[in-house]
Write an enzyme that holds these catalytic residues in place. Sequence first.
Site, PDB file in Angstrom:
ATOM      1  CG  ASN A   9      -1.730   1.291   1.519  1.00  0.00           C
ATOM      2  OD1 ASN A   9      -1.680   2.103   0.413  1.00  0.00           O
ATOM      3  ND2 ASN A   9      -2.300   1.441   2.751  1.00  0.00           N
ATOM      4  CE  LYS A  11       0.035   3.217   4.852  1.00  0.00           C
ATOM      5  NZ  LYS A  11       0.329   3.266   6.150  1.00  0.00           N
ATOM      6  CG  HIS A  97      -5.636   1.527   5.398  1.00  0.00           C
ATOM      7  ND1 HIS A  97      -5.301   2.449   6.166  1.00  0.00           N
ATOM      8  CD2 HIS A  97      -4.517   0.690   4.980  1.00  0.00           C
ATOM      9  CE1 HIS A  97      -3.819   2.040   6.486  1.00  0.00           C
ATOM     10  NE2 HIS A  97      -3.514   1.042   5.928  1.00  0.00           N
ATOM     11  CD  GLU A  99      -2.843   5.304   6.970  1.00  0.00           C
ATOM     12  OE1 GLU A  99      -3.091   5.101   5.584  1.00  0.00           O
ATOM     13  OE2 GLU A  99      -2.019   4.635   7.556  1.00  0.00           O
ATOM     14  CD  GLU A 169      -3.324  -3.055   7.023  1.00  0.00           C
ATOM     15  OE1 GLU A 169      -2.369  -3.181   6.964  1.00  0.00           O
ATOM     16  OE2 GLU A 169      -4.191  -2.323   7.186  1.00  0.00           O
ATOM     17  N   GLY A 175       2.329   1.598  10.881  1.00  0.00           N
ATOM     18  CA  GLY A 175       3.244   2.815  10.814  1.00  0.00           C
ATOM     19  C   GLY A 175       4.080   3.137  12.330  1.00  0.00           C
ATOM     20  CB  SER A 215       5.345  -2.168  11.907  1.00  0.00           C
ATOM     21  OG  SER A 215       4.689  -0.885  12.261  1.00  0.00           O
TER      22      SER A 215
HETATM   23  C1  PEP Z   1      -0.546  -0.416   6.324  1.00  0.00           C
HETATM   24  O1  PEP Z   1      -0.499   0.847   6.004  1.00  0.00           O
HETATM   25  O2  PEP Z   1      -1.581  -1.076   5.916  1.00  0.00           O
HETATM   26  C2  PEP Z   1       0.496  -0.708   6.803  1.00  0.00           C
HETATM   27  C3  PEP Z   1       0.691  -2.072   7.343  1.00  0.00           C
HETATM   28  O3  PEP Z   1       1.405   0.303   7.115  1.00  0.00           O
HETATM   29  P1  PEP Z   1       2.924   0.254   7.781  1.00  0.00           P
HETATM   30  O4  PEP Z   1       3.469  -1.433   7.186  1.00  0.00           O
HETATM   31  O5  PEP Z   1       3.905   1.097   7.446  1.00  0.00           O
HETATM   32  O6  PEP Z   1       2.677  -0.255   9.304  1.00  0.00           O
END
Ligand code: PEP
Length: 252
Positions: A9, A11, A97, A99, A169, A175, A215
């Site tokens: 992703n 973003k 997601h 966000e 997630e 993040g 992460s």
């Molecule tokens: C995400 O935004 O779906 C995600 C898992 O981000 P990150 O890997 O940076 O934690």
Amino acid sequence: MRKQIVAGNWKMNNDLKASKFLVKQIIKKLKNNSLKNTRVIVAPTFVSLEKVAKKVKKTKVEVAAQNMHQVKKGAFTGEISAEMLKSVGVNIVILGHSERREYFCETDAILAQKVDAALKNNMEIIFCFGEVLEDRKSENQFNIVESQLKNGLFHLEASAWENIILAYEPVWAIGTGETASPEQAQEMHAFIRKIISNKYNREIAENVSILYGGSVKPANAKEIFSKEDVDGGLIGAAALDADNFVALVKSF
Ligand code: PEP
């Protein structure tokens, strides 16, 4: 049989030039890898989708959108529909997601409508969900995940599940550099299969791919991906670097 999937992703990162460069690097670095049973998906921003979709056309890499609107067309300034995504060769969309849920107020009810619109257009959906830190601390994570799945997906017919990929997630791990332990991921993924099996049947529960996101990086991917009910990852930061992303693809 369920597939292993690594999805990046991107973003709101990478302009058109950077997107084309990154996908080219990923394709080049994956060339010598048979990919075994692994699907590789990248999700650039809307402005780069068409060009990236063209670049991956004759490769094993697939392209996804990061979001879409639930309505076909009309007075929804700034939005993009499933039909529009399809018109530029995009057949996969990330929905829900954290966000989008947090910054753009996407509720379970809106997400259920988006799911229906995507499926009506024969799109595949990477459906994201997961608890926030307070829920984890108060051991409420299973209730939260169950209600997000029920409200977003459990109205679907059994046959629709062929087009669903799940991405657990935990918001506290996105993040932040803090990853759920492989045991925490496995525990939740097994729980998810159990509630799907209870609602539908064992076959659907066993066949749906469940990705972990939060992460994930080359240093921790192998251990997380090795868990029985973890079928890969939805990757944020580490997907922006071709070496890291390809290392994740090779982590199975
Ligand atoms: C995400 O935004 O779906 C995600 C898992 O981000 P990150 O890997 O940076 O934690």
